[in-house]
Design an enzyme around this catalytic site. Structure first.
Site, PDB file in Angstrom:
ATOM      1  N   CYS A 115      16.762 -26.228 -16.781  1.00 53.63           N
ATOM      2  CA  CYS A 115      17.549 -26.452 -17.287  1.00 53.63           C
ATOM      3  C   CYS A 115      17.281 -27.788 -15.871  1.00 53.63           C
ATOM      4  O   CYS A 115      18.056 -29.078 -16.567  1.00 53.63           O
ATOM      5  CB  CYS A 115      18.801 -26.115 -15.480  1.00 53.63           C
ATOM      6  N   HIS A 256      23.720 -32.040 -13.038  1.00 53.77           N
ATOM      7  CA  HIS A 256      23.346 -31.026 -13.873  1.00 53.77           C
ATOM      8  C   HIS A 256      24.518 -29.822 -13.250  1.00 53.77           C
ATOM      9  O   HIS A 256      25.073 -29.428 -11.977  1.00 53.77           O
ATOM     10  CB  HIS A 256      22.104 -29.813 -13.838  1.00 53.77           C
ATOM     11  N   ASN A 286      27.486 -24.506 -18.621  1.00 54.02           N
ATOM     12  CA  ASN A 286      26.334 -24.499 -18.415  1.00 54.02           C
ATOM     13  C   ASN A 286      25.196 -24.780 -19.535  1.00 54.02           C
ATOM     14  O   ASN A 286      25.308 -23.526 -20.171  1.00 54.02           O
ATOM     15  CB  ASN A 286      25.718 -23.819 -16.921  1.00 54.02           C
TER      16      ASN A 286
END
Length: 338
Positions: A115, A256, A286
């Protein structure tokens, strides 16, 4: 060669039309909206139609980004795509995007860092601009997380969605603006806590791996959460301290979007007012490498939250483990990606 700082000239994005809400998941799994929202902050996620692939989203984000900058794809020098869900192992998703948008003069590659991939790609592109090797670099964060999600497992499938964002990097016309600094780390000991077991050279796809569901993402949620809070919050505060800034100096923090509790912990550690924190996890979940780039699009294009001179911090944590933070001072000439 002369050194130039890189700045973000324009931003583009793409999210699929299909929405998968918590109510939809309630009908599929033994979970409800309150259970999901209280633990993650997620209310819905976007899901790409099967068979379209990562490049479908990346191409559309790229086209919007270039259109907002008012340039042709043939002007690009480089394309970097942060992703963990390429269309296929060979060729790269960057190659597929290059062909479809007509970037005939660009080279490129995919960058895999979990990520953290978009931030790692962003800083890689910015350094090539600083050396003078490149003048126009297209950086895309794009992932189809639904392809890794087991929709019989409520501990993972509720967390993820699909989406893409793109930015165009160019040499900043004015010193003291653009990407000022970054800090990035990796700790391979985290590999055991977040992975997709099969599909690579160690365990190629087979009837056995498919039957055993080894192509879905698996994580030890408790270990990942604990490490993410520590590392992402710490590195976000560190980059401010390193550059003589405090949370009061920051106009916008883009973390994030993995879990709302991680985001809140980072903001608290940095001393940043919650109103300065960009959050869209409730709408998109996400999206891995897509999260920060989608937040940036929302901030710049949809809400126009950044003005020339504003300090922006972006931070991420991902599988590997990988984590990083970028400090940027916004520059624009009134025609920059609005």
């Amino acid at each position: 060669m002369s050194k130039y700082g890189a700045y973000i000239r324009s931003v583009g994005h793409y999210v699929p039309d299909r929405r998968l809400t918590n109510e939809d998941l309630k009908n599929m799994l033994d979970v409800d909206d309150e259970w999901i929202v209280s633990r993650t902050g997620i209310r819905e996620r976007r899901i790409l139609e099967p068979g379209l692939g990562n490049s479908y989203m990346a191409i559309r984000a790229a086209r919007e980004c270039l259109q907002k900058a008012g340039i042709g794809a043939e002007e690009l020098d480089l394309i970097i795509i942060g992703t963990i869900t390429p269309d296929m192992l060979i060729p790269s998703t960057a190659a597929l995007v290059q062909k479809e948008i007509g970037a005939v003069n660009a080279w490129g590659f995919d960058l895999s860092a979990g990520c953290s991939g978009f931030l790692f790609a962003l800083t890689t592109g910015s350094q090539l601009i600083e050396t003078g090797r490149c003048k126009k670099v297209l950086v895309i964060g794009s992932d189809v997380q639904s392809c890794f999600s087991d929709y019989t497992d409520p501990n993972t499938c509720v967390l993820f969605g699909d989406g893409a964002g793109a930015v165009l990097l160019e040499p900043c016309p004015e010193p003291g603006y653009g990407i000022l600094d970054f800090i990035q780390h990796m700790d391979g000991s985290g590999a055991e806590f977040l992975f997709v077991k099969a599909g690579g050279s160690r365990r190629p796809a087979s009837i056995e791996t498919v039957q055993n569901k080894e192509h879905y993402l698996w994580q030890d949620g408790r270990q990942v959460f604990k490490r993410a809070v520590t590392e992402m919050a710490g590195i976000s505060a560190l980059i401010l301290e390193k550059n003589g800034l405090t949370g009061e100096d920051v106009s916008l923090f883009i973390p994030h979007q993995a879990n709302i509790r991680i985001v809140e912990a980072c903001a608290l550690k940095m001393g940043i007012n919650p109103e300065k924190v960009m959050i869209n996890i409730d709408r998109f979940a996400n999206t891995c490498c897509g999260t920060i780039s989608l937040c940036l699009y929302q901030a710049v294009v949809e809400e126009k939250r950044l003005q020339k001179g504003d300090y922006l911090v972006m931070s991420a944590f991902g599988g590997g483990f990988t984590w990083g933070s970028v400090l940027l001072r916004w520059w624009e000439d009134g025609e920059s990606g609005r």
